[in-house]
Design a protein around this motif. Structure first.
Motif, mmCIF file in Angstrom:
data_model
loop_
_atom_site.group_PDB
_atom_site.id
_atom_site.type_symbol
_atom_site.label_atom_id
_atom_site.label_comp_id
_atom_site.label_asym_id
_atom_site.label_seq_id
_atom_site.Cartn_x
_atom_site.Cartn_y
_atom_site.Cartn_z
ATOM 1 N N ILE A 1 52.715 41.310 81.281
ATOM 2 C CA ILE A 1 51.624 40.053 81.706
ATOM 3 C C ILE A 1 50.036 39.692 80.748
ATOM 4 N N VAL A 2 49.418 41.020 81.454
ATOM 5 C CA VAL A 2 48.049 40.859 80.632
ATOM 6 C C VAL A 2 48.156 40.956 78.793
ATOM 7 N N ASP A 3 49.817 41.428 78.568
ATOM 8 C CA ASP A 3 49.648 41.258 76.693
ATOM 9 C C ASP A 3 49.519 39.603 75.852
ATOM 10 N N THR A 4 50.667 39.267 77.010
ATOM 11 C CA THR A 4 50.945 37.732 77.234
ATOM 12 C C THR A 4 49.982 36.790 76.974
ATOM 13 N N LEU A 5 48.456 37.200 78.200
ATOM 14 C CA LEU A 5 48.031 36.773 78.532
ATOM 15 C C LEU A 5 46.595 36.660 77.087
ATOM 16 N N VAL A 6 46.613 37.812 76.652
ATOM 17 C CA VAL A 6 45.657 38.127 75.228
ATOM 18 C C VAL A 6 46.220 36.956 74.172
ATOM 19 N N ARG A 7 47.806 37.462 74.499
ATOM 20 C CA ARG A 7 48.085 36.513 72.706
ATOM 21 C C ARG A 7 48.242 35.155 73.082
ATOM 22 N N ALA A 8 48.031 34.883 74.266
ATOM 23 C CA ALA A 8 48.312 33.281 74.680
ATOM 24 C C ALA A 8 46.721 32.423 73.927
ATOM 25 N N GLN A 9 45.490 33.800 74.665
ATOM 26 C CA GLN A 9 44.459 32.978 73.707
ATOM 27 C C GLN A 9 44.265 33.112 72.305
ATOM 28 N N SER A 10 45.214 33.702 71.444
ATOM 29 C CA SER A 10 44.133 34.038 69.837
ATOM 30 C C SER A 10 45.524 32.166 69.808
ATOM 31 N N ARG A 11 46.346 31.624 70.785
ATOM 32 C CA ARG A 11 47.024 30.508 70.159
ATOM 33 C C ARG A 11 47.881 30.621 69.203
ATOM 34 N N LEU A 12 48.313 31.997 68.339
ATOM 35 C CA LEU A 12 48.753 31.955 67.048
ATOM 36 C C LEU A 12 49.742 32.461 67.516
ATOM 37 N N GLN A 13 50.135 33.081 68.803
ATOM 38 C CA GLN A 13 51.003 34.136 68.676
ATOM 39 C C GLN A 13 52.011 33.720 70.356
ATOM 40 N N GLU A 14 53.010 34.101 70.434
ATOM 41 C CA GLU A 14 54.339 33.378 71.132
ATOM 42 C C GLU A 14 53.769 33.538 72.748
ATOM 43 N N ARG A 15 53.796 32.752 73.153
ATOM 44 C CA ARG A 15 52.499 33.187 74.915
ATOM 45 C C ARG A 15 54.064 32.583 75.897
ATOM 46 N N ASN A 16 55.089 32.736 75.987
ATOM 47 C CA ASN A 16 56.172 32.916 76.280
ATOM 48 C C ASN A 16 56.052 34.093 77.620
ATOM 49 N N ILE A 17 55.991 33.973 78.609
ATOM 50 C CA ILE A 17 55.576 35.194 79.726
ATOM 51 C C ILE A 17 56.924 35.921 80.148
ATOM 52 N N HIS A 18 57.334 37.307 79.917
ATOM 53 C CA HIS A 18 58.581 37.974 80.494
ATOM 54 C C HIS A 18 59.192 37.993 81.842
ATOM 55 N N PRO A 19 60.345 37.651 82.222
ATOM 56 C CA PRO A 19 60.187 36.846 83.700
ATOM 57 C C PRO A 19 60.418 37.868 84.571
ATOM 58 N N GLU A 20 60.606 38.836 84.135
ATOM 59 C CA GLU A 20 61.509 40.174 84.361
ATOM 60 C C GLU A 20 59.977 40.290 85.124
ATOM 61 N N ALA A 21 58.921 40.487 84.135
ATOM 62 C CA ALA A 21 57.727 40.955 84.838
ATOM 63 C C ALA A 21 57.286 40.412 85.748
ATOM 64 N N LEU A 22 57.297 38.868 85.421
ATOM 65 C CA LEU A 22 56.644 38.089 86.189
ATOM 66 C C LEU A 22 57.075 38.183 88.103
ATOM 67 N N ALA A 23 58.333 38.482 87.561
ATOM 68 C CA ALA A 23 59.495 38.377 89.581
ATOM 69 C C ALA A 23 58.891 39.815 89.734
ATOM 70 N N ILE A 24 58.916 41.246 89.207
ATOM 71 C CA ILE A 24 57.838 41.936 89.617
ATOM 72 C C ILE A 24 56.672 42.153 89.997
ATOM 73 N N PHE A 25 55.638 41.711 89.606
ATOM 74 C CA PHE A 25 54.764 41.145 90.113
ATOM 75 C C PHE A 25 54.509 40.541 91.543
ATOM 76 N N ASP A 26 54.795 39.119 90.726
ATOM 77 C CA ASP A 26 55.018 38.290 92.452
ATOM 78 C C ASP A 26 55.563 39.024 93.522
ATOM 79 N N ALA A 27 56.489 39.682 93.933
ATOM 80 C CA ALA A 27 57.615 40.700 95.039
ATOM 81 C C ALA A 27 56.313 41.577 95.308
ATOM 82 N N ALA A 28 55.539 42.076 94.074
ATOM 83 C CA ALA A 28 54.630 43.459 94.629
ATOM 84 C C ALA A 28 53.204 42.125 95.309
#
Ligand SMILES: [Zn+2]
Length: 228
Positions: free
Chosen positions: A105-132
């Motif tokens: 998720i942190v990698d995705t957030l950092v990529r999203a800030q560059s506005r140049l790269q793919e910004r889709n969050i990994h659904p499994e990572a989001l689900a694990i974080f949300d459950a935690a």
């Protein structure tokens, strides 16, 4: 930056000749959940990658080092883990899964800030974080003290999971705050360590000037000279 374990860690580990590597890796930020990501050294290098979180004992020693646990809680968890090895293994595995989801998720957030790269969050990572995150709030309750309502967390109710659930709450606070835009990944090749850029002009590029910064500068100087 501090690369020495704090005193009470040394006391607890005074009988060990060499400290586990999780107690000697540099802490390049004062944000606990980012230091947790950094328990994997050289995480973007297929050759040099090394996970310093090898055992449940490493997990509680790291939490003690970051002052997330006091010596009393550390000792209780250490004894509990010895008595319940299977549960400690499972807790370590859950802690690792959370760390990997957080890293993604942190990698995705950092990529999203560059506005140049793919910004889709990994659904499994989001689900694990949300459950935690939901698990990390299970033991909370409201109390009334000092003429105000306070949220009280009972780490003693969380048992063996307490050390990493503290990190979940820390990550939730950071990622859902404005500070999330200040998270950076070290620019040195292969490093991958995360930190919070608190420099005035948001120009910090390296996890640490002493290691990655100086090494990268030396490499660039060498490559410039070779081209000339
Ligand atoms: Zn670095």
């Amino acid at each position: 930056m501090s690369d020495k374990p704090v005193n009470h860690v040394s006391q607890v580990n005074s009988k060990l000749e060499t400290l586990p590597s999780i107690l000697t890796i540099p802490l390049v930020t004062d944000i606990p959940c980012l230091n947790f990501i950094n328990t994997v050294e050289n995480r973007l290098s297929p050759v040099k990658r090394r996970d310093t979180l090898a055992t449940y004992a490493d997990l509680i020693a790291f939490a003690l080092r970051l002052n997330l646990l006091n010596v009393g809680a550390y000792t209780v968890l250490s004894k509990l883990a010895t008595r319940s090895e299977l549960f400690a293994e499972r807790s370590l595995s859950d802690a690792r899964a959370f760390r990997n989801a957080l890293t993604s998720i942190v990698d995705t957030l950092v990529r999203a800030q560059s506005r140049l790269q793919e910004r889709n969050i990994h659904p499994e990572a989001l689900a694990i974080f949300d459950a935690a995150r939901r698990k990390a709030h299970e033991s909370e309750s409201l109390s009334w003290s000092d003429n105000q309502l306070n949220i009280v967390t009972g780490p003693e109710d969380e048992g063996l999971d307490a050390p990493w659930l503290i990190l979940v709450r820390d990550a939730e606070r950071l990622l859902c705050s404005n500070d999330a835009t200040r998270i950076r990944i070290c620019s040195a090749e292969g490093c991958g360590w995360a930190f919070l850029d608190q420099s005035k002009n948001s120009t910090r590029r390296w996890c640490s000037m002493q290691s990655c910064g100086n090494r990268e500068k030396a490499l660039r100087f060498k490559s410039r000279n070779e081209k000339q």
